[in-house]
Motif scaffolding. Structure first.
Motif, mmCIF file in Angstrom:
data_model
loop_
_atom_site.group_PDB
_atom_site.id
_atom_site.type_symbol
_atom_site.label_atom_id
_atom_site.label_comp_id
_atom_site.label_asym_id
_atom_site.label_seq_id
_atom_site.Cartn_x
_atom_site.Cartn_y
_atom_site.Cartn_z
ATOM 1 N N THR A 267 6.883 -4.935 -0.018
ATOM 2 C CA THR A 267 5.775 -4.383 0.776
ATOM 3 C C THR A 267 4.449 -4.943 0.288
ATOM 4 N N LEU A 268 4.267 -5.004 -1.029
ATOM 5 C CA LEU A 268 3.034 -5.574 -1.587
ATOM 6 C C LEU A 268 2.881 -7.028 -1.169
ATOM 7 N N SER A 269 3.976 -7.765 -1.160
ATOM 8 C CA SER A 269 3.945 -9.162 -0.748
ATOM 9 C C SER A 269 3.482 -9.286 0.705
ATOM 10 N N ARG A 270 4.014 -8.436 1.567
ATOM 11 C CA ARG A 270 3.602 -8.475 2.988
ATOM 12 C C ARG A 270 2.117 -8.142 3.139
ATOM 13 N N ILE A 271 1.643 -7.177 2.365
ATOM 14 C CA ILE A 271 0.224 -6.798 2.444
ATOM 15 C C ILE A 271 -0.651 -7.951 1.957
ATOM 16 N N GLU A 272 -0.221 -8.628 0.902
ATOM 17 C CA GLU A 272 -0.973 -9.789 0.415
ATOM 18 C C GLU A 272 -0.996 -10.913 1.447
ATOM 19 N N GLN A 273 -0.033 -10.919 2.361
ATOM 20 C CA GLN A 273 0.016 -11.916 3.428
ATOM 21 C C GLN A 273 -0.763 -11.464 4.663
ATOM 22 N N GLY A 274 -1.412 -10.299 4.573
ATOM 23 C CA GLY A 274 -2.258 -9.834 5.664
ATOM 24 C C GLY A 274 -1.629 -8.848 6.618
ATOM 25 N N LYS A 275 -0.450 -8.346 6.300
ATOM 26 C CA LYS A 275 0.207 -7.352 7.156
ATOM 27 C C LYS A 275 -0.417 -5.983 6.917
ATOM 28 N N MET B 299 -14.886 4.503 19.768
ATOM 29 C CA MET B 299 -14.791 3.228 19.073
ATOM 30 C C MET B 299 -13.467 3.189 18.308
ATOM 31 N N GLN B 300 -12.763 2.091 18.404
ATOM 32 C CA GLN B 300 -11.490 1.944 17.721
ATOM 33 C C GLN B 300 -11.709 1.405 16.315
ATOM 34 N N SER B 301 -10.938 1.942 15.376
ATOM 35 C CA SER B 301 -11.016 1.477 14.002
ATOM 36 C C SER B 301 -9.918 0.460 13.744
ATOM 37 N N THR B 302 -10.245 -0.526 12.949
ATOM 38 C CA THR B 302 -9.235 -1.497 12.527
ATOM 39 C C THR B 302 -9.327 -1.655 11.014
ATOM 40 N N LEU B 303 -8.262 -2.181 10.458
ATOM 41 C CA LEU B 303 -8.184 -2.348 9.013
ATOM 42 C C LEU B 303 -8.556 -3.775 8.641
ATOM 43 N N ASN B 304 -9.441 -3.911 7.671
ATOM 44 C CA ASN B 304 -9.828 -5.228 7.170
ATOM 45 C C ASN B 304 -8.732 -5.686 6.208
ATOM 46 N N THR B 305 -7.694 -6.282 6.766
ATOM 47 C CA THR B 305 -6.542 -6.698 5.962
ATOM 48 C C THR B 305 -6.888 -7.836 5.020
ATOM 49 N N GLU B 306 -7.864 -8.647 5.396
ATOM 50 C CA GLU B 306 -8.272 -9.756 4.523
ATOM 51 C C GLU B 306 -8.886 -9.221 3.230
ATOM 52 N N LEU B 307 -9.740 -8.233 3.358
ATOM 53 C CA LEU B 307 -10.360 -7.626 2.176
ATOM 54 C C LEU B 307 -9.310 -6.898 1.337
ATOM 55 N N LEU B 308 -8.429 -6.145 1.993
ATOM 56 C CA LEU B 308 -7.373 -5.433 1.272
ATOM 57 C C LEU B 308 -6.482 -6.415 0.519
ATOM 58 N N SER B 309 -6.075 -7.460 1.189
ATOM 59 C CA SER B 309 -5.229 -8.485 0.574
ATOM 60 C C SER B 309 -5.929 -9.127 -0.619
ATOM 61 N N GLY B 310 -7.191 -9.488 -0.445
ATOM 62 C CA GLY B 310 -7.952 -10.135 -1.512
ATOM 63 C C GLY B 310 -8.123 -9.246 -2.727
ATOM 64 N N MET B 311 -8.421 -7.972 -2.485
ATOM 65 C CA MET B 311 -8.611 -7.057 -3.612
ATOM 66 C C MET B 311 -7.294 -6.790 -4.334
ATOM 67 N N LEU B 312 -6.214 -6.708 -3.572
ATOM 68 C CA LEU B 312 -4.897 -6.504 -4.177
ATOM 69 C C LEU B 312 -4.525 -7.701 -5.048
ATOM 70 N N LYS B 313 -4.734 -8.900 -4.525
ATOM 71 C CA LYS B 313 -4.419 -10.115 -5.288
ATOM 72 C C LYS B 313 -5.298 -10.220 -6.532
ATOM 73 N N GLU B 314 -6.580 -9.894 -6.370
ATOM 74 C CA GLU B 314 -7.519 -9.997 -7.491
ATOM 75 C C GLU B 314 -7.133 -9.040 -8.618
ATOM 76 N N LYS B 315 -6.874 -7.788 -8.264
ATOM 77 C CA LYS B 315 -6.537 -6.819 -9.316
ATOM 78 C C LYS B 315 -5.173 -7.124 -9.927
ATOM 79 N N ARG B 316 -4.247 -7.603 -9.114
ATOM 80 C CA ARG B 316 -2.910 -7.927 -9.618
ATOM 81 C C ARG B 316 -2.979 -9.056 -10.629
ATOM 82 N N GLY B 317 -3.854 -10.040 -10.385
ATOM 83 C CA GLY B 317 -4.008 -11.154 -11.304
ATOM 84 C C GLY B 317 -2.699 -11.882 -11.535
#
Length: 111
Positions: A37-45, A1-19
């Protein structure tokens, strides 16, 4: 089984904690991760592994929280998933999500 990263959850949690903090301030808090890099991650990269681990440490969650189709035997508990989603929910205030998390943790500790 291949693993993938839930970028939406990561992005949301990063934005939430960053406030309201700027990306540069958060970049300095995390250490070794640029504001761009943080900006790209918040955009779902997808971040590189080292950056991903640093961000998870800053968020205070396991890296498994964001793995979909995790092929390891360790699964993320329902409690961890609920807490991660509450932290990522942008519609809830931080105080509200923290109170809900306390309630969830109390419920699970009493089972």
């Amino acid at each position: 089984m291949q693993s993938t990263l839930n970028t939406e959850l990561l992005s949301g949690m990063l934005k939430e904690k960053r406030g309201n903090k700027g990306l540069r301030a958060v970049s300095q808090e995390i250490g070794g991760v640029s504001a761009s890099t943080l900006s790209r991650i918040e955009q779902g990269k997808i971040p590189d592994v080292e950056t991903f681990v640093k961000i998870c440490g800053w968020l205070g969650v396991s890296t498994d929280t964001f793995i979909i189709g995790n092929s390891t035997n360790k699964e993320v508990s329902t409690q961890e998933q609920v807490v991660a989603h509450l932290r990522a929910d942008r519609e809830l205030s931080k105080d509200t999500s923290e109170m809900l998390i306390k309630m969830i943790n109390m419920a699970y500790s009493s089972k």
